[in-house]
Design a protein around this motif. Structure first.
Motif, short mmCIF file in Angstrom:
data_model
loop_
_atom_site.label_atom_id
_atom_site.label_comp_id
_atom_site.label_asym_id
_atom_site.label_seq_id
_atom_site.Cartn_x
_atom_site.Cartn_y
_atom_site.Cartn_z
N LYS B 156 8.20 -4.33 -35.42
CA LYS B 156 7.99 -2.93 -35.77
C LYS B 156 9.32 -2.17 -35.80
O LYS B 156 9.63 -1.45 -36.76
CB LYS B 156 7.05 -2.31 -34.72
N LYS B 160 11.22 -1.00 -39.36
CA LYS B 160 11.38 0.43 -39.61
C LYS B 160 12.82 0.74 -40.08
O LYS B 160 13.02 1.43 -41.09
CB LYS B 160 11.09 1.18 -38.31
N THR B 489 3.54 1.57 -4.62
CA THR B 489 4.98 1.60 -4.89
C THR B 489 5.34 0.51 -5.89
O THR B 489 4.87 -0.62 -5.79
CB THR B 489 5.77 1.39 -3.59
N HIS B 492 10.67 -1.74 -8.37
CA HIS B 492 12.04 -1.30 -8.68
C HIS B 492 12.53 -0.25 -7.69
O HIS B 492 13.73 -0.03 -7.56
CB HIS B 492 12.16 -0.83 -10.13
N LEU B 493 11.59 0.40 -6.98
CA LEU B 493 12.01 1.41 -5.99
C LEU B 493 12.62 0.76 -4.75
O LEU B 493 13.19 1.45 -3.91
CB LEU B 493 10.83 2.29 -5.60
N LEU B 494 12.49 -0.56 -4.61
CA LEU B 494 13.04 -1.23 -3.43
C LEU B 494 14.41 -1.85 -3.70
O LEU B 494 15.08 -2.33 -2.79
CB LEU B 494 12.08 -2.33 -2.95
N SER B 496 17.42 -0.81 -4.41
CA SER B 496 18.64 -0.28 -3.76
C SER B 496 18.73 -0.68 -2.29
O SER B 496 19.83 -0.74 -1.75
CB SER B 496 18.70 1.24 -3.90
N PHE B 497 17.59 -0.91 -1.66
CA PHE B 497 17.63 -1.37 -0.26
C PHE B 497 18.47 -2.65 -0.15
O PHE B 497 19.19 -2.86 0.82
CB PHE B 497 16.23 -1.66 0.28
N ASP B 508 28.79 -5.29 -4.79
CA ASP B 508 27.52 -5.22 -5.52
C ASP B 508 27.27 -6.58 -6.17
O ASP B 508 28.12 -7.47 -6.09
CB ASP B 508 27.59 -4.12 -6.61
N TYR B 509 26.12 -6.75 -6.77
CA TYR B 509 25.87 -7.95 -7.58
C TYR B 509 25.17 -7.52 -8.85
O TYR B 509 24.40 -6.56 -8.86
CB TYR B 509 25.04 -8.99 -6.81
N LEU B 510 25.46 -8.25 -9.94
CA LEU B 510 25.02 -7.78 -11.25
C LEU B 510 23.76 -8.50 -11.73
O LEU B 510 23.69 -8.97 -12.86
CB LEU B 510 26.15 -7.94 -12.26
N TYR B 532 17.03 -3.03 -10.51
CA TYR B 532 17.58 -1.71 -10.80
C TYR B 532 17.26 -1.32 -12.24
O TYR B 532 17.31 -0.15 -12.60
CB TYR B 532 19.09 -1.68 -10.58
N THR B 534 14.83 -0.42 -14.86
CA THR B 534 13.45 0.02 -14.79
C THR B 534 12.72 -0.46 -16.00
O THR B 534 12.76 0.14 -17.06
CB THR B 534 13.38 1.55 -14.68
N TYR B 552 26.20 -12.07 -3.69
CA TYR B 552 27.52 -11.52 -3.95
C TYR B 552 28.37 -12.63 -4.56
O TYR B 552 28.33 -13.78 -4.08
CB TYR B 552 28.19 -10.98 -2.68
N TYR B 553 29.12 -12.31 -5.61
CA TYR B 553 29.84 -13.33 -6.36
C TYR B 553 31.28 -12.90 -6.57
O TYR B 553 31.53 -11.79 -7.03
CB TYR B 553 29.15 -13.57 -7.72
#
Lengths: 649, 649
Positions: B156, B160, B489, B492-494, B496-497, B508-510, B532, B534, B552-553
């Motif tokens: 679609k 378009k 819940t 995705h709301l968890l 960041s924990f 961080d990790y990607l 992360y 959404t 972690y890398y």
């Protein structure tokens, strides 16, 4: 004030301005039989509609999709009596129906007479407006709406559903409510305030240059400014056409070589404004502002649309009105959820940040005075929620560059505190006492900045349970305020930090955690925020300003909320993954958090230190200003309230 | 294995099955000059296309939009040489271009010859496929694609853009790659496994009843099952047509009174299958299964579509192929992002949960054996990543009801551990040593459940920095695993924990933090996850199973990941806001977390207790099983590795 973007807290102040609203607050239904009869007549009157419309939609907003609207734009409140901030009325030959959300079920039911059917949004069996229309309309109906009030994206959605059911959504040029609203207030047209470089940090010329460079990047030739705060920000002007929001009714169309400002009244005769905008100077043509009547925006934009050559795009917000969006042929439109002005406006420069700091110090002085006064007066039993709110305004108005409040003060004690969007009125006004929790969510517009702060106090001895709940809310507030996160993080990823301590005990609050705050502009602004609702927020960056306001509300008993306005700043970290850099928050609000309400046993050492360091800063910064202003009693109150929390074993 | 839904970890195993893939791994480019010449010929050959197509799109997927695909479906790898899991090839008369994401820039560049242009997705200047097509195609071009491979929503969007630029997206019935792929492997058609009630908890008849009741709720008359794991789950059957995924090629169409199963081969001749599906029994007609050829789905569905009366809707996933979606006239389609089967399948019943528990205990036994063996063998310098992976498979295969691995084992040491989607091959195979961190991400399919576990080990003395990073990852793992959150819940709301401890230090990790896990089904499944990003995840509910795998890398040095599969369970809380109830996680994975890698000083008391309680449970549950299986040496290893962490001051 509460996170409007989550459509939960506080946004209801919007419609509280008009006379209809004041009447509505009395919670006696407005008798609308005659009004509806009139409306149904004009829906068929060829003077206003080419062909009769079988339904007419009355949305909440104004032509700028503002959150706060002027009395003359409170059309839905006028026709229905319901004056909550969110609601859409639809009137057909047979029916009159009102869609609103859970915050307003009770209020709407009280304010509307039996002509109206309440459509409770969010409940499973409630039809959407489109589905309801399809179910009640005779075949091939025409559904009318004011094309200036309905945002283009909403028009698109609605029109698609209606069309597939054989109906037509049609723009009705003249607003039909206005035709029957005989005592409709005039559109405000108040004098403008010019802001010099010491407040704005950047001249309007440089803002135009930056905007044109963004336009060039996206290969667009024209940019249409439709949001009132964006017009105000771009030209470094402020107004007072809408209560609480220092904006004025205007549009602007920026071309690569032209600037058009659509604005009414004799405001452009003011020599200060003329000089500010350099209207009488010899300027390079690309900075010459052409002033046009507010009402000519559509025809001017249509002329722009008609004159476009291939590949000449026009940039609009996708929330701009259907009328203005349609003025540009589809192939030439460039629509984005956030305009470059919205994004630039959110990142405060040094002058704006310094202004916001000053405003928050003055605001803290006023609140220290207020809380000191309340501590003395509450025991006398004469301080009501309204008295306290008025006193807060009085103290604020004594501060330099005070302009007005930034929203209707939420002054609530005991069970009223649990009504998240409460505003005291005579019918609900409660007296503050030593036995109840008091919640004050208030803020002001100063010429150098906008404030918004919530403190929850007890003037007697809080119960262990009240302290426990307060402490969870505080832990959530600190978790956000002290959070360190990578550059590029969106605010919604921080929302759960604010809830974690509450969740651990089975508690929660049903609103977002934070909203963007303008700089002597709207107290709610995009494009960032902190919410569990994932709207398309832009990543946080240094210089953005948001609120941090977790809460806990127990229906019928009390409400707790702790709100600071915080500035996004770079954070120093031990490592620096992928060279991304990190961010954290600096509280701009510097008002003591009542230590009496804290159960220190529930705090970690890190949290206790945060409170003590925060209070130390309140002492130093606000203490110095109280001293300077000779407010010695309030200073003593501040010192008492900021005694460090002792470690508990 | 890594959170596939975040499209970061692990998903690349998908294309690793076919011969082209194996060749590709050697990182020498595939010479495609002749192949492209052939393809361009058939693009104009009236035997295959009504009119010539000027471009042909070769997406990654199969006709079921599977993540893991069979060798015969690795068409993009065949035509280009690039065998990563994500990539779309487009071939025009002049150009051949490949779109892939950051995981594969290097691999794609190595595997493709100079006929190909690499389009690096995610980089600012990389055009979308549509925009690129518009920029290179002559006016009025036809762009061909196999309508079975392209999901309807993608069709679609693409169609378009092309249409508005004057081109046409056209379905090409015969897959053009298949016409030139002379040695294309046959579509697999392996025997089926029937699962009885002790494994599934619910009969297929009862699943059909539940599905029909969901259909009645939504007022749909037909439901089309297109995802392979949904067909397998619905009929309590498993297969082995796709490596690692116990599924088989089939479709199903469920009516209110009919059941049609589209499947090939003599698999329906198997008496066990016939009895399981009651094909030869006298049944109520609404439970009679009509078996039809796999290839007849389109014509049968078109017949259904043609016979619909008004208001008879057909339910499809919005990710179903364009071909099947088009078979139903638009007005009759009911499309949702998650099907009722997807949602029902995600919530495991008691029998499935018990099966998952058993599978994870057996899996832990195998890993205790492996790690004990590694501790002895690594110092000898003979254990490579491949040897270790094979040994893990050997130990797993000794366990009852073992079927196969659930994904290609990620066995990586030192710098290879930083390649998140690494799979050891002879060219990269590294020897484990006492000087490097070893990361093993592996899992298996047992008849009673699916496992997926990552442990990071050191066989010598880890550095303080390695321990520090490991401990932050562990803190994140615990923060998710021990989180308490309200019913309703979304995962995705968890997310960041899991990152908070890393963020505090600028790390961080990607990739995402977790994905849904099937029950003897796909190791990655919807509709829930922890990321992360959404995506439209469904709320977590008790009985859902997800992975918890922060990491972690450090490029060129090491990789750390700690992954458990966890079950969503009700949580007991002190209070219960709005009677919503709370949830938390119970780890199903019971494999020791190497305490040698933990810097205990960085743990809170709560975190230390979590580790000790987790290890106590490993001892009790896995210890008992090791004892029962007479694996005494591994039991001693387990006891050594699960000594409680002492408090450090």
């Amino acid at each position: 004030m509460g996170a409007a973007l989550a459509a939960h807290v506080g946004a209801d102040v919007a419609a509280a301005g008009g006379p209809a609203a004041v009447a509505g607050r009395k919670m006696s239904p407005k008798i609308t039989t005659e009004l509806l009869k009139h409306l149904r007549q004009v829906m068929k009157n060829p003077r206003y509609v080419q062909e009769p419309v079988q339904a007419y939609i009355v949305p909440s907003g104004d032509a700028h999709q503002s959150e706060y609207i002027a009395p003359c734009d409170c059309r839905r409140a006028f026709i229905s009596g319901f004056d909550g901030s969110a609601g859409t009325a639809i009137v057909t030959e047979q029916h009159a129906a009102m869609w609103t959300d859970g915050r307003y079920f009770l209020q709407a039911a009280h304010q509307m007479d039996s002509n109206w059917t309440l459509m409770k949004m969010g409940l499973k069996d409630t039809p959407t407006q489109e589905d309801w229309l399809v179910s009640v309309l005779p075949e091939g109906s025409r559904v009318g709406v004011d094309p200036f009030i309905i945002p283009a994206d909403q028009w698109k959605r609605m029109s698609k559903v209606l069309r597939s059911a054989g109906h037509d959504l049609v723009p009705v040029k003249e607003n039909l409510i206005d035709t029957i609203w005989t005592d409709c207030p005039q559109r405000p047209c108040k004098p403008l305030i010019t802001l010099d470089l010491s407040y704005t940090g950047v001249t309007w010329r440089d803002k135009i240059v930056a905007l044109r460079s963004k336009m060039a990047e996206r290969k667009v030739m024209w940019f249409v400014v439709t949001a009132l705060d964006e017009v105000a920000w771009l030209f470094n002007l402020r107004g007072s056409d809408v209560e609480y929001n220092p904006v004025f009714f205007a549009y602007s169309v920026i071309g690569m070589n032209t600037i058009r400002l659509f604005i009414d009244g004799d405001r452009m005769m003011d020599p200060a404004v003329r000089e500010h905008l350099q209207l009488d100077s010899t300027l390079e043509p690309e900075f010459k502002i052409q002033v046009l009547p507010y009402g000519s925006i559509l025809s001017e934009l249509q002329a722009v649309g008609a004159g476009l050559s291939p590949k000449e795009k026009v940039w609009l917000s996708d929330k701009a009105s259907y009328a203005l969006t349609e003025a540009i042929p589809k192939a030439y439109r460039y629509l984005t959820p956030y305009t470059p002005i919205c994004i630039a406006k959110a990142v405060k420069n040094a002058a704006e940040t310094e202004g916001m700091r000053r405003a928050h110090i003055k605001d803290a002085v006023a609140l220290c005075e207020l809380f000191n006064w309340l501590e003395k007066e509450v025991p006398k039993g004469t301080v009501t929620e309204i008295v306290a709110a008025d006193k807060a305004e009085e103290f604020r108005s004594q501060q330099k560059d005070f302009v007005e409040l930034s929203f209707a003060t939420i002054s609530s004690t005991g069970p009223n505190g649990a009504i998240i969007h409460y505003k005291p009125v005579p019918e609900t006004n409660r007296t503050l006492s030593a036995n109840e929790i008091y919640l004050l969510d208030s803020g002001a517009q100063y010429k150098d900045g906008t404030t918004d702060v919530t403190r929850t106090m007890h003037f007697g001895t809080p119960s262990a349970y009240e302290k426990e709940c307060f402490t969870y809310v505080l832990k959530g507030h600190i978790a956000v305020s002290a959070a360190i996160f990578p550059n590029g993080t969106k605010g919604h990823l921080l929302d759960s930090f604010a809830r974690s301590a509450l969740w651990d005990c089975g508690l929660d609050y049903l609103h977002g955690t934070g909203h963007g705050v303008g700089s002597f502009l709207n107290v709610h602004e995009g494009p960032c925020g902190i919410s569990y609702k994932t709207f398309a927020d832009e990543p946080l960056e240094a210089g953005m300003i948001v609120s941090d306001e977790p809460g806990y509300y127990e229906d019928g008993s009390f409400g707790i909320r702790i709100e600071n306005v915080v500035l996004v700043i770079p954070a120093e970290t031990k490592y620096n993954f992928k060279n991304r850099g990190s961010l954290t928050f600096e509280p701009l609000t510097l008002v003591p958090i009542q230590t009496k309400m804290i159960d220190v046993n529930l705090l970690t050492e890190k949290e206790r230190n945060w409170v003590n360091e925060y209070h130390q800063k309140c002492r130093e910064v606000v203490g110095a200003e109280l001293e300077r202003q000779g407010r010695h009693e309030a200073l003593r109150w501040l010192l008492r309230e900021t005694e460090p929390l002792a470690r508990v074993q």
